[in-house]
Design an enzyme around this catalytic site. Sequence first.
Site, PDB file in Angstrom:
ATOM      1  N   ARG A 295       0.824  -1.213   0.000  1.00 42.96           N
ATOM      2  CA  ARG A 295       0.000   0.000   0.000  1.00 42.96           C
ATOM      3  C   ARG A 295       0.856   1.261   0.000  1.00 42.96           C
ATOM      4  O   ARG A 295       0.532   2.236  -0.682  1.00 42.96           O
ATOM      5  CB  ARG A 295      -0.956  -0.023   1.202  1.00 42.96           C
ATOM      6  CG  ARG A 295      -2.089  -0.997   0.971  1.00 42.96           C
ATOM      7  CD  ARG A 295      -3.037  -1.168   2.140  1.00 42.96           C
ATOM      8  NE  ARG A 295      -4.145  -2.036   1.700  1.00 42.96           N
ATOM      9  CZ  ARG A 295      -5.162  -2.396   2.462  1.00 42.96           C
ATOM     10  NH1 ARG A 295      -5.252  -1.992   3.717  1.00 42.96           N
ATOM     11  NH2 ARG A 295      -6.113  -3.165   1.967  1.00 42.96           N
ATOM     12  N   TYR A 439      -5.983  -1.020  -6.954  1.00 46.27           N
ATOM     13  CA  TYR A 439      -5.369  -2.260  -6.443  1.00 46.27           C
ATOM     14  C   TYR A 439      -4.764  -2.103  -5.045  1.00 46.27           C
ATOM     15  O   TYR A 439      -4.558  -1.005  -4.585  1.00 46.27           O
ATOM     16  CB  TYR A 439      -4.436  -2.919  -7.446  1.00 46.27           C
ATOM     17  CG  TYR A 439      -3.173  -2.243  -7.930  1.00 46.27           C
ATOM     18  CD1 TYR A 439      -2.600  -1.137  -7.328  1.00 46.27           C
ATOM     19  CD2 TYR A 439      -2.521  -2.786  -9.047  1.00 46.27           C
ATOM     20  CE1 TYR A 439      -1.420  -0.600  -7.804  1.00 46.27           C
ATOM     21  CE2 TYR A 439      -1.337  -2.242  -9.528  1.00 46.27           C
ATOM     22  CZ  TYR A 439      -0.796  -1.157  -8.903  1.00 46.27           C
ATOM     23  OH  TYR A 439       0.361  -0.632  -9.381  1.00 46.27           O
ATOM     24  N   GLU A 440      -4.550  -3.215  -4.390  1.00 44.83           N
ATOM     25  CA  GLU A 440      -4.138  -3.252  -2.977  1.00 44.83           C
ATOM     26  C   GLU A 440      -5.153  -2.544  -2.082  1.00 44.83           C
ATOM     27  O   GLU A 440      -4.792  -1.965  -1.062  1.00 44.83           O
ATOM     28  CB  GLU A 440      -2.747  -2.645  -2.771  1.00 44.83           C
ATOM     29  CG  GLU A 440      -1.672  -3.093  -3.744  1.00 44.83           C
ATOM     30  CD  GLU A 440      -1.446  -4.595  -3.772  1.00 44.83           C
ATOM     31  OE1 GLU A 440      -1.928  -5.285  -2.868  1.00 44.83           O
ATOM     32  OE2 GLU A 440      -0.804  -5.070  -4.730  1.00 44.83           O
ATOM     33  N   GLY A 441      -6.413  -2.649  -2.439  1.00 44.97           N
ATOM     34  CA  GLY A 441      -7.471  -2.023  -1.644  1.00 44.97           C
ATOM     35  C   GLY A 441      -7.836  -0.676  -2.213  1.00 44.97           C
ATOM     36  O   GLY A 441      -7.054   0.271  -2.136  1.00 44.97           O
TER      37      GLY A 441
END
Lengths: 597, 597
Positions: A295, A439-441
């Site tokens: 993140r 992406y990655e949340g």
Amino acid sequence: MPDYTPPLRDYNFILHEALKIHDETQIGGYDELTPDFTGAVFEEAGKIASEVLAPLNAIGDLEGCTLENGVVRTPKGFAEAFNLLREGGWPSLECDPDYGGQGMPALMNVCVGTMQSAANMAFMMYSGLTHGAYSALHRHGTEDQKATYLPKLVSGEWTGTMNLTEPHCGTDLGLLRTKAQPQGDGSYKIAGSKIFISSGEHDLTENIIHLVLARIEGAPQGVKGISLFVVPKFLVNEDGSLGARNGVQCSKIEHKMGIHGNATCSMDYDNATGWLVGEEHKGLKAMFTMMNEARLLVGMQGLAVASGAYQAASDYARERLQGRAVTGTENPDGPADPLIVHADVRRLLLDQKSFVDGGRGMLCWVAMLLDAEHRHEDPAMREKATDMVALLTPVVKGFLTEEGYRLAGQAQQVFGGHGYIEDTGMSQFVRDVRITMIYEGATGVQALDLVGRKLPQKMGQPIMTFFEYVKGYIKANEDDLTLAKHFLEPLKKASKDLQAAAMFFMQAGMKNPNAALAGSVDFLHLFGLVCMGLSWTKMAKAASVALREGEGDAAYYEAKLATGRYYMSRVLPETGLRLARIETGAEPVMDLPAEAF
Amino acid sequence: MPDYTPPLRDYNFILHEALKIHDETQIGGYDELTPDFTGAVFEEAGKIASEVLAPLNAIGDLEGCTLENGVVRTPKGFAEAFNLLREGGWPSLECDPDYGGQGMPALMNVCVGTMQSAANMAFMMYSGLTHGAYSALHRHGTEDQKATYLPKLVSGEWTGTMNLTEPHCGTDLGLLRTKAQPQGDGSYKIAGSKIFISSGEHDLTENIIHLVLARIEGAPQGVKGISLFVVPKFLVNEDGSLGARNGVQCSKIEHKMGIHGNATCSMDYDNATGWLVGEEHKGLKAMFTMMNEARLLVGMQGLAVASGAYQAASDYARERLQGRAVTGTENPDGPADPLIVHADVRRLLLDQKSFVDGGRGMLCWVAMLLDAEHRHEDPAMREKATDMVALLTPVVKGFLTEEGYRLAGQAQQVFGGHGYIEDTGMSQFVRDVRITMIYEGATGVQALDLVGRKLPQKMGQPIMTFFEYVKGYIKANEDDLTLAKHFLEPLKKASKDLQAAAMFFMQAGMKNPNAALAGSVDFLHLFGLVCMGLSWTKMAKAASVALREGEGDAAYYEAKLATGRYYMSRVLPETGLRLARIETGAEPVMDLPAEAF
């Protein structure tokens, strides 16, 4: 296509003048980070970025990756560039010397990564995710796993991936179906389908190490039944040589909006052999080691691409002749004045520049906290830093990517119609950086993490620590009259807005969680704005000290102050709007029945 | 790929309940616009949009246009669809009956166009630009030119283009170099290169009528030496049949970020035969007939694409199961709740819905003013409407496109990773709508027109008329307690912010034009926000009256009120931030030297 010029001076200014990292001798490894040393590292990293990576960026976009008979080919030149990166030792910069790494602080990796991702984001994802896989194995793997995989991941001989998403589940990993069947010999057979796997298959290295979330037979439903496995593309023999091909295949590569140079794969696990990493059913925890790191990396990408786009836009604005300055011709010998004479073009550029410069300071500060978490001599400081990194990770990820995307769009706008044509490369910046908000949340997930988990953690202690830090900084500098009006006052105001928002969440959110969640993304932005305000105040402080002391290039420091004033006066007041939105609570968002949308 | 459902009910609600167009009997043609009539037209237009145009949208994006030996092929199915559009009489809707048109008000064309562009923006550009060419010739052409070209442009047998941009000049048309040499027989030889010509060459029709800006030999430098010419692809014989091929060729089609289905051409004029339209050296004035119309059309496109994207996003949010509602499971029989239970997903959707619904009301209101300009019985009202349309054109263009782009991105965000993959069509919405912020004058150009030209025109009378209108509306409704708190109060506050900004420009801008220009785009947004607030207040008024009178579907009207409250409480307060930015004046924007960017 845009060139890339590494902003070497800016990084050394941030590290040694604004953040004064040489004063942080209690963080292991920081004593070695002299201006000469960091400057030399940045220069080498910048050379790779401008000479090797930037020229491949458009090629990667245009060619993309191809899949034929299970073999993925990366764009022309990527393999050679990956070799150069590896030979330069760049993937190993921050890694553990026990496994061949150089053991440098995260701060250095972040600065280097920002330059290299600005030049070619899609390419840098191959090594970026490898670092995530390295971290998860380094932290949660057995000694045997570490010995088998880490040296090759560190050296860049192999790359790594993260396998989470399945067609029916992205954010909600509790729904995942990939199965793991124990074989009695410590290994498992992994079966299932994963999608959106970045760097899932490629021709850059001889092996790829997949970290895969799956459910051991008989495991509980939901997220508490998920385990993490390491699944190499080729099995590794006792002596370290490569053995049989494992039962994992790329079945498809995605046709995406951007990052065409990175192979986004659907992966089929057909009873592939894997080994448990960490404890049974605690795979999500282990995966979050990768995820949190990833993140921060993604926040860095948002900033990086915006910085590349800004460079191109400011060059264009100085070169392209169009119209005349409203206050009188500035280029009397030419047919028109350069775009940069126009107030609105300057506004577009200053929005970008103030974000790019301020964002570098913000990201470096968070990287310092990350180093303090891992390397500070004092355990109490390590804990404090850990909490602060946890609090700031969703802010870095969400804010830097949303703003990075918005501002790459402004860079494109400076080019007018030429920005819409693919030939100038401006569209690619926008299309590439768009994924960072997802992406990655996605941003909403970051905001939920921030407001639902990080804000209330330890009874709100980390956020109180943040407020005290800001307050302390303002207090310590209140006698500096050059800072008072343009920096300290707006920072104080913005910080108060953030406090009021946090207070609102604590009160209203207790009664109705949706009263907090409805404003969660506004809170994330508000928090990011305050961090940027803090970053600019620190840089302004350093610049005004340097000017007072008559050090070096006055124009450089004056420009820092002018850009900072722009941010504080024109951008930062957005905190008031964010607070106003937050304080409207749940009703406006929850009132409309689902069927009426 | 996304379906498209025409929002038939919404259009009739806006026309007959919110705007009450049947009361406007002094506007020629409005007496015929009964709810039954408009409903029937919208239904037919919507059918074309959903059944013919929407299915071709992704095909157009994927295939794009190709150029081979000077021949441009449009994507598969485009030619058949264009025939259907023509057979349905859609291109002629608003055109002059003297040339075969149906003579309907602009309002109808705007509603129909929004539906059709929502379904397939790139396709609709072929007929959209034709209408611009029709208008320029209708207004400025000779009788002979009108007789030659208009019937075929009206019927859709031929299409039209606008040729302004050259490689070295876009916004700054004063630099243009294309030459026109008089031949003594009333014709000219046109020579030069034009770029970015939408629909410049294609296989949909047998002839294409180019309107071209060029400089007659010996004409003055700058914009005062530019003339407008009509240059057909095939010369037209006396009897109306097609004659020789003219000296105009497509030399290249652009590789663009979006609108792949529309051929964006570089056009070479190699002594092509053309005829002067309007007066010598007054080509810019004639071209602005097209341009102003085109600007409203582009604002409409911004809204349209955002509405298509919103439909797809709200459908997805109701279907996709992911996570559980924070206040308790809402779909106990399923593995997860639909996305729409989550507060932040609703925020993303409500930002879009409140813009799409409110924007329709705003655009229809401006279309009514356009009709009043051309068709009102009272000359004083015609003049007033002319001024108001001139004032609002840059607002419609700039605000609806910037917000349309931003919100199409939010629709994409609802899809998470699936939104980044081209298969879902969400990326296409974003890539397509991106051009609307650029062509026909980028946002900065609109803002310059608004602040530099439209605001001071007639000593500020048009903007004063606008303020009086808003004030009058608030006054007339102040007894309506259902509107007071949620609609009238925020509208009053927003309108005051706009007045304060206009006042600031008048004072500060007198001393330094950059003090106004630095905030010009903020002003454009601020103005757009107030127009939207006005639009929502009118719709809320209509909905609350209908609810009081117990008319029809209560859920429909309740939803209008809830969406309106969202806009007024969460979106509209942005006016305060815009004002604060405007009031920082020139310094923050102009301080930094060009070389320091």
